[in-house]
Structures are given as C-alpha cells and as structure tokens.
Motif scaffolding. Structure first.
Motif, mmCIF file in Angstrom:
data_model
loop_
_atom_site.group_PDB
_atom_site.id
_atom_site.type_symbol
_atom_site.label_atom_id
_atom_site.label_comp_id
_atom_site.label_asym_id
_atom_site.label_seq_id
_atom_site.Cartn_x
_atom_site.Cartn_y
_atom_site.Cartn_z
ATOM 1 N N TRP A 51 0.829 -1.201 0.000
ATOM 2 C CA TRP A 51 0.000 0.000 0.000
ATOM 3 C C TRP A 51 0.871 1.263 0.000
ATOM 4 O O TRP A 51 0.570 2.223 -0.700
ATOM 5 C CB TRP A 51 -0.953 -0.008 1.190
ATOM 6 N N PHE A 59 -0.686 5.866 -7.242
ATOM 7 C CA PHE A 59 -1.487 4.894 -7.991
ATOM 8 C C PHE A 59 -1.260 5.002 -9.503
ATOM 9 O O PHE A 59 -2.164 4.801 -10.308
ATOM 10 C CB PHE A 59 -2.977 5.035 -7.633
ATOM 11 N N GLU A 68 -4.428 4.451 -12.003
ATOM 12 C CA GLU A 68 -5.439 3.406 -11.824
ATOM 13 C C GLU A 68 -6.113 3.563 -10.470
ATOM 14 O O GLU A 68 -5.467 3.438 -9.440
ATOM 15 C CB GLU A 68 -4.788 2.018 -11.941
ATOM 16 N N ALA A 69 -7.405 3.858 -10.483
ATOM 17 C CA ALA A 69 -8.164 4.022 -9.241
ATOM 18 C C ALA A 69 -8.470 2.678 -8.587
ATOM 19 O O ALA A 69 -8.588 2.597 -7.365
ATOM 20 C CB ALA A 69 -9.461 4.774 -9.516
ATOM 21 N N ASN A 70 -8.572 1.625 -9.378
ATOM 22 C CA ASN A 70 -8.867 0.295 -8.850
ATOM 23 C C ASN A 70 -7.553 -0.356 -8.424
ATOM 24 O O ASN A 70 -6.804 -0.863 -9.255
ATOM 25 C CB ASN A 70 -9.577 -0.544 -9.912
ATOM 26 N N THR A 71 -7.283 -0.354 -7.120
ATOM 27 C CA THR A 71 -5.977 -0.832 -6.633
ATOM 28 C C THR A 71 -5.772 -2.328 -6.849
ATOM 29 O O THR A 71 -4.635 -2.791 -6.782
ATOM 30 C CB THR A 71 -5.785 -0.495 -5.149
ATOM 31 N N SER A 72 -6.833 -3.072 -7.118
ATOM 32 C CA SER A 72 -6.649 -4.498 -7.403
ATOM 33 C C SER A 72 -5.977 -4.691 -8.768
ATOM 34 O O SER A 72 -5.509 -5.787 -9.071
ATOM 35 C CB SER A 72 -7.980 -5.245 -7.357
ATOM 36 N N LYS A 73 -5.922 -3.629 -9.560
ATOM 37 C CA LYS A 73 -5.268 -3.700 -10.863
ATOM 38 C C LYS A 73 -3.855 -3.131 -10.821
ATOM 39 O O LYS A 73 -3.260 -2.855 -11.857
ATOM 40 C CB LYS A 73 -6.097 -2.947 -11.902
ATOM 41 N N CYS A 99 0.964 -1.336 -13.276
ATOM 42 C CA CYS A 99 -0.385 -1.841 -13.510
ATOM 43 C C CYS A 99 -0.247 -3.326 -13.866
ATOM 44 O O CYS A 99 0.830 -3.778 -14.283
ATOM 45 C CB CYS A 99 -1.071 -1.060 -14.633
ATOM 46 N N LYS A 100 -1.310 -4.068 -13.676
ATOM 47 C CA LYS A 100 -1.246 -5.505 -13.957
ATOM 48 C C LYS A 100 -0.901 -5.782 -15.407
ATOM 49 O O LYS A 100 -0.202 -6.751 -15.702
ATOM 50 C CB LYS A 100 -2.555 -6.197 -13.575
#
Length: 117
Positions: A51, A59, A68-73, A99-100
């Motif tokens: 984090w 991010f 990227e707002a979606n941290t899972s990505k 990013c992924k």
C-alpha cells in the motif's frame, strides 16, 4: 435433552477416525524456497508495504504512466526479482508500482529473459 450418541454414531466416528489416520500417513511434500517466500505475500507486513508503494506512486504505473483508481489492478513489483531472498523481498527501494497489464506482459517477458534479476 436429546441423546448424544444416536444409533450408528459409533460406526460414523470410526470411519472418520480412519480417514484422519490415513491423511496423517500421506507423505508431506517438501516446500522449496519459492513456496516459502510466496507466503510472504499474504502477510499484513506485505500488505502495508504494498500500500505504501502504491500511495507513494500516486497509484500510477511506473512504465505506462496510467493512473489506476482500482488498486486491485496495481502491483507492487520487485524491480529486481527476489527469488526467495528476504532482503530483496522487503527492500522498499526494490519496489515499484506497475499496472497488472505491464506487470503481467512486458515485465514477465523481461524476467524470463533474465533481465531485472
């Protein structure tokens, strides 16, 4: 209050006990260093470190500069592959936000070629 030991309960307990004993006799696979270090990713310490990497990077992928707002990505990527070395794994300076898409494509190709590690 009902009876605890009903009809046929003894045979059910016996079957369960024999299954437990059979499982205990199965050989245990030795875990290699890769498996041991892979568990580090599930630790709270890693989640905090990940984090902090994502926050510090705001991010944003270090390679494609996409926010990227979606941290899972997002991935806290090891710049230099740790290969089970705890010093490299936990070294904050060895981490970057990717990013992924970048991590799972170009970064993996580089690692397979022996670059970055």
């Amino acid at each position: 209050m009902g009876r605890l030991a009903g009809r046929g309960m003894g045979s059910r307990i016996g079957r369960t006990a024999s299954r437990l004993n059979a499982d205990a006799k199965k050989p245990v696979k030795a875990e290699g260093p890769r498996h041991a270090s892979h568990r580090w990713y599930s630790l709270a310490r890693w989640r905090r470190l990940r984090w902090s990497v994502l926050e510090e990077a705001r991010f944003t992928c270090a390679w494609c500069k996409r926010i990227e707002a979606n941290t899972s990505k997002l991935v806290a990527d090891h710049k230099r592959a740790h290969r089970g070395d705890p010093d490299l794994f936990w070294d904050r300076a060895n981490l970057q936000c990717l990013c992924k898409a970048c991590h799972d494509s170009e970064k993996q190709r580089q690692e397979r070629r022996g670059e970055g590690g």
